[in-house]
Structure formats: C-alpha cells, structure tokens
Design a protein around this motif. Structure first.
Motif, PDB file in Angstrom:
ATOM      1  N   SER A   9       8.666 -36.176  -6.479  1.00 42.56           N
ATOM      2  CA  SER A   9       8.581 -36.731  -5.135  1.00 42.56           C
ATOM      3  C   SER A   9       8.675 -35.624  -4.083  1.00 42.56           C
ATOM      4  N   THR A  10       9.566 -34.671  -4.326  1.00 43.64           N
ATOM      5  CA  THR A  10       9.732 -33.556  -3.388  1.00 43.64           C
ATOM      6  C   THR A  10       8.460 -32.713  -3.333  1.00 43.64           C
ATOM      7  N   SER A  12       5.451 -33.726  -3.978  1.00 45.24           N
ATOM      8  CA  SER A  12       4.459 -34.546  -3.268  1.00 45.24           C
ATOM      9  C   SER A  12       4.644 -34.450  -1.754  1.00 45.24           C
ATOM     10  N   GLN A  13       5.883 -34.453  -1.312  1.00 45.05           N
ATOM     11  CA  GLN A  13       6.163 -34.331   0.122  1.00 45.05           C
ATOM     12  C   GLN A  13       5.706 -32.964   0.636  1.00 45.05           C
ATOM     13  N   GLU A  16       2.073 -33.142   1.131  1.00 51.65           N
ATOM     14  CA  GLU A  16       1.768 -33.930   2.332  1.00 51.65           C
ATOM     15  C   GLU A  16       2.034 -33.142   3.615  1.00 51.65           C
ATOM     16  N   GLN A  17       3.021 -32.254   3.569  1.00 53.98           N
ATOM     17  CA  GLN A  17       3.334 -31.422   4.736  1.00 53.98           C
ATOM     18  C   GLN A  17       2.293 -30.321   4.944  1.00 53.98           C
TER      19      GLN A  17
END
Length: 164
Positions: A9-10, A12-13, A16-17
C-alpha cells in the motif's frame, strides 16, 4: 520480492505521488531496510501491477525542431508529409518542398522526403560523413538544376532549425 500488505500500500501511494523509481528505491532502503537494485525495483513495481507516472515533458521538447518557448505549431511537419501538402503551409520556394523524418533512416544522421517542381518525389539523407544522398522514386530521375538549388537552400534552413 515479498512485501506485506501495508508495504504494498505504501509503495502504491509513492507511485500515486509521482515518485521516480530511484526515489522509491531510496525510500525502500530507508523505511523498510530493503536494499534493492534499480532493476529489482522495476520488477517489484511490475509485480504489483503498478504504473510509474511519466513526468510531463518540457514544452521546449514537445515538438522537434522548435526553439525553446516557440509554439508547437512551428514544428516540422509529420514524417511522410511534404511541406507543400501541409494545410496552411506557405508555398515552397520554386515549387520544391521538403520534410524531415522524425526518425532517420538506417545509416543516416537525418533524412526526409522532397517533392520537386515537376511533381516527382525522392527521399534524401545525410550520412555520418556529411554526404548528401538522394533516392528518387522514379529510377533514373534527375531534378533540374534550379530544383536542386532550391532543395539545398530549403534543406540548409530546415537543418539549421534542428541544430545541424
């Protein structure tokens, strides 16, 4: 590489950033104590079915043949189009029009197409030794002396725009 759900999840973030792979590589090392090569990070992103966001290309590099800050409309016509065939293009000198290929033919530094005043076409190229070559579509065709002079003048102008 096996990551737990929180780590996935991290990552993926981070994607996205808009972080680059090298930045993700550094964050994996500092935050998760994972020492991965750049290629390992690429495989990890691929395994997670994530796509790295491409940075916006600078406007000056958006169109080949334009000066920095120049509008994209001033770019060379797309490969395969001759200058006289482009809507809104000014009439070519002496009825000769030419274009520069976006991707040079094999063995050439730069190449393109030319249409002479009599309507005959040819492909031109400039090789690594600075020699100009002309391959006419019609076998044995030789353009008029005036067409050759007009072609060379236009070619010099176009190549100067491209930094040659």
């Amino acid at each position: 590489m096996n990551l737990d759900e929180a780590q996935r999840s991290t990552v993926s973030q981070w994607i996205e950033q808009g972080l680059k792979l090298s930045e993700i590589q550094n964050k994996l090392a500092t935050e998760f104590k994972l020492s991965l090569t750049y290629m390992d990070v690429r495989f990890l992103i691929d395994d997670l079915k994530l796509k790295v966001k491409d940075a916006e290309p600078p406007a000056a590099h958006a169109a080949v043949g334009t000066a920095p800050g120049a509008p994209a409309e001033a770019a060379a016509p797309p490969a395969g189009l001759l200058g006289g065939d482009v809507p809104g293009a000014p009439p070519a000198t002496g009825g000769v029009s030419l274009s520069v290929d976006h991707l040079a033919r094999a063995g050439a530094l730069v190449s393109g197409k030319v249409k002479f005043s009599d309507g005959k076409t040819a492909e031109w190229y400039l090789d690594q030794q600075g020699r100009l070559g002309l391959a006419a579509a019609e076998k044995g065709y030789r353009p008029s002396e005036q067409d050759v002079m007009d072609f060379q003048a236009q070619l010099q102008t176009e190549l100067a725009k491209l930094g040659f």
